[in-house]
Design an enzyme around this catalytic site. Structure first.
Site, short mmCIF file in Angstrom:
data_model
loop_
_atom_site.label_atom_id
_atom_site.label_comp_id
_atom_site.label_asym_id
_atom_site.label_seq_id
_atom_site.Cartn_x
_atom_site.Cartn_y
_atom_site.Cartn_z
N GLU A 93 0.85 -1.19 0.00
CA GLU A 93 0.00 0.00 0.00
C GLU A 93 0.88 1.24 0.00
OE1 GLU A 93 -3.52 -0.14 -0.23
OE2 GLU A 93 -2.57 1.69 -0.94
N LYS A 114 8.53 -1.44 -1.99
CA LYS A 114 7.80 -0.69 -0.96
C LYS A 114 8.78 -0.09 0.06
CE LYS A 114 4.80 0.67 2.03
NZ LYS A 114 3.67 1.50 1.99
N CYS A 164 5.37 4.32 9.15
CA CYS A 164 6.11 3.58 8.11
C CYS A 164 7.59 3.91 7.97
CB CYS A 164 5.44 3.82 6.76
SG CYS A 164 3.94 2.87 6.58
#
Ligand code: UDX
Ligand code: ADP
Length: 480
Positions: free
Chosen positions: A172, A227, A283
């Site tokens: 995501e 990612k 993150c």
């Protein structure tokens, strides 16, 4: 179409910041698919089902409208995890993966206990062919762990061949505060895997609203690594400009002028060059630490050191801001009231994970300051748990004031927070802080009054004209 699996039901395990909004957007674009978002946290599921849409557990622009269109039509939030897994053709794993706090790799790599328990549940309960999609951001090669767990149960049942799995990585890229627009108009969708039929099946779901050319198909490990690399590159830009902010203050340059000039180079670009108190959020730090752990695992010490320095500069930026505040207040803040404006890690979200406000506030509290904390979206309970002071929160007599012993207080009114304070620190770039009545504030604060603007959102001359001293991050004009 004959080369695709038929997807009638999707299950998403984990109703958090990622799972909730992502499934809402899929449900909105795919009315023919039934989506069950499941979580073992009963309270969280209750909030997702709350009639009052302002009580949803995630605050994102546009989310409540989507929830009101889809909830209880083809989008369901519940705690029946086993049932949802059993009936799903596709399962998204969207559980939490914080940095490990104890044991091997503590402080460096993600704690995969939730991913593992989720994979075990899937391996036991799934029926027929199930596509399992890694949605949470995970250390590279986590798909191997998931595959090992799933395929072990596949082997056990190989005789009657009832249970099969494909594992995909579909990271995501949504940012909090713009989650819905990031999901509705993504820069790219990344799908990594080994089984092209499963990859195409997931791609067909996204194709309902995302142009085909934006869908990138890779192998599993490239997807997982992309990612981590994307987040590491973004964080690297912030640490780069933050390191330059310190040179600006020392040399007489202005970091906003420098960032503007540098960002005009089309090879560099203007985004993610805003200086500030350091990056926060769930993150960036976690993903870089995972990258560092991976480099060390492969014996790539120099590469590990390179990426680790991005996190170190981030910590240093927060520490130097706190030191600047203490030094400016004559090296002593014991018993002094200091107003903290903004506790969320950035504007537009109620999330405080890794917020620079936590480190700065803790350090000020350790020095003996009394903090008056304001944030338009973050609740006082959340601040209490972030600061780990653990005192019981008590409602005070005043409607707009909640106290937590006497060390810090949460204020709903910015002007009351400023009353009798020695300094006011802007940590989050909320719009309401750009439009404050400085004349009113100057009359309420102790003299000399200080403002520390770590986001460069204030008009310096408008503040100075009321006799308030101001320090702005990356502003070296005092050296002229
Ligand atoms: C980030 C990534 O942007 C997203 O793609 C990924 O999926 C999750 O992590 P998020 O953490 O929600 O998203 O927020 P982001 O907008 O990227 O900001 C992260 C931190 O960097 C914030 O603390 C923000 O204030 C800071 N930041 C960002 C800066 O200091 N300067 C900038 O120019 C941009
Ligand atoms: P993210 O930001 O990645 O979405 P969150 O912490 O907001 O992370 O959400 C993750 C959610 O996953 C939490 O609500 C947690 O209760 C849930 N969760 C973790 N493990 C499991 C599990 N095995 N089964 C169901 N829910 C789980």
């Amino acid at each position: 179409m004959e080369n695709l699996y038929q997807i009638k039901r999707i299950c998403c395990v984990g109703a958090g910041y990622v799972g909730g909004p992502t499934m809402a957007v899929i449900a909105d674009n795919c009315p023919e698919i039934e989506i069950n978002v499941v979580d073992r946290n009963v309270e969280r599921i209750k909030s997702w089902n709350s009639k009052d849409l302002s009580k949803l557990p995630v605050f994102e622009k546009g989310l409540s409208e989507i929830i009101s269109r889809t909830r209880d039509k083809n989008l369901f939030f519940n705690t029946q995890i086993d049932f949802a897994i059993e009936n799903a053709d596709m399962i998204f794993i969207s559980v939490n993966t914080p940095i490990k706090s104890i044991g091997l790799g503590a402080g460096q790599t993600s704690d995969l206990k939730w991913v593992e328990s989720c994979a075990r549940q899937i391996s036991i309960k799934a029926k027929g062919h199930t596509i399992v999609v890694e949605k949470s951001t995970l250390p590279v090669r986590t798909a191997k762990t998931i595959k090992d767990i799933l395929f072990a149960s596949e082997d056990q049942l190989a005789v009657n061949n009832k249970k099969t799995f494909s594992v995909l990585s579909n990271p995501e890229f949504l940012a909090e505060g713009s989650a819905i627009s990031d999901l509705e108009e993504p820069d790219r969708i990344l799908i990594g895997g080994e089984d092209s039929k499963s990859i195409d099946t997931l791609a067909a779901i996204y194709c309902k609203w995302v142009p085909l050319e934006k869908i990138i198909k890779t192998n599993l490990w490239s997807s997982e690594l992309s990612k981590l690399t994307s987040n590491a590159f973004l964080a690297q830009r912030i640490s780069s400009i933050n390191s330059i902010s310190a040179i600006c203050e020392a040399s007489g340059a202005d970091v906003y002028e420098v960032a503007n000039a540098v960002g005009k180079d089309s090879r560099i670009g203007a985004k993610f060059l805003k200086p500030g108190p350091g990056f926060g959020g769930s993150c960036f730090k976690k993903d870089i630490l995972n990258l560092v752990y991976l480099c060390n695992f492969f014996g790539l010490k120099e590469v590990a050191n390179f990426w680790e320095s991005i996190v170190n500069i981030n910590q240093w930026q927060q520490d130097r801001i706190y030191k600047k505040i203490v030094e400016s207040l004559f090296g002593n803040i014991s018993g002094k009231k200091i107003a903290i404006l903004g506790f969320a890690f950035k504007a537009g979200t109620n999330d405080t994970r890794e917020s620079p406000a936590i480190t700065i506030s803790r350090n000020l509290l350790i020095e003996g300051a009394e903090l008056a904390i304001h944030d338009p979206k973050v609740q006082s309970e959340q601040i209490a748990s972030s600061l780990e002071y653990g005192y019981e929160i008590k409602e005070s007599d005043s409607q707009d004031l909640i106290t937590n012993e006497r060390r810090w207080r949460f204020y709903k009114d910015i002007y009351k927070a400023a009353e009798d304070s020695h300094a006011l620190i802007i940590i989050t770039e909320w719009n309401e802080y750009r439009e404050l009545d400085w004349e009113k504030i100057s009359k309420k604060m102790y003299k000399p009054s200080w403002v520390f603007d770590t986001r460069g959102i204030l008009d310096k001359s408008n503040i100075q004209k009321y006799g308030i001293k101001i320090w702005q991050l990356g502003d070296g004009s005092g050296n002229d």
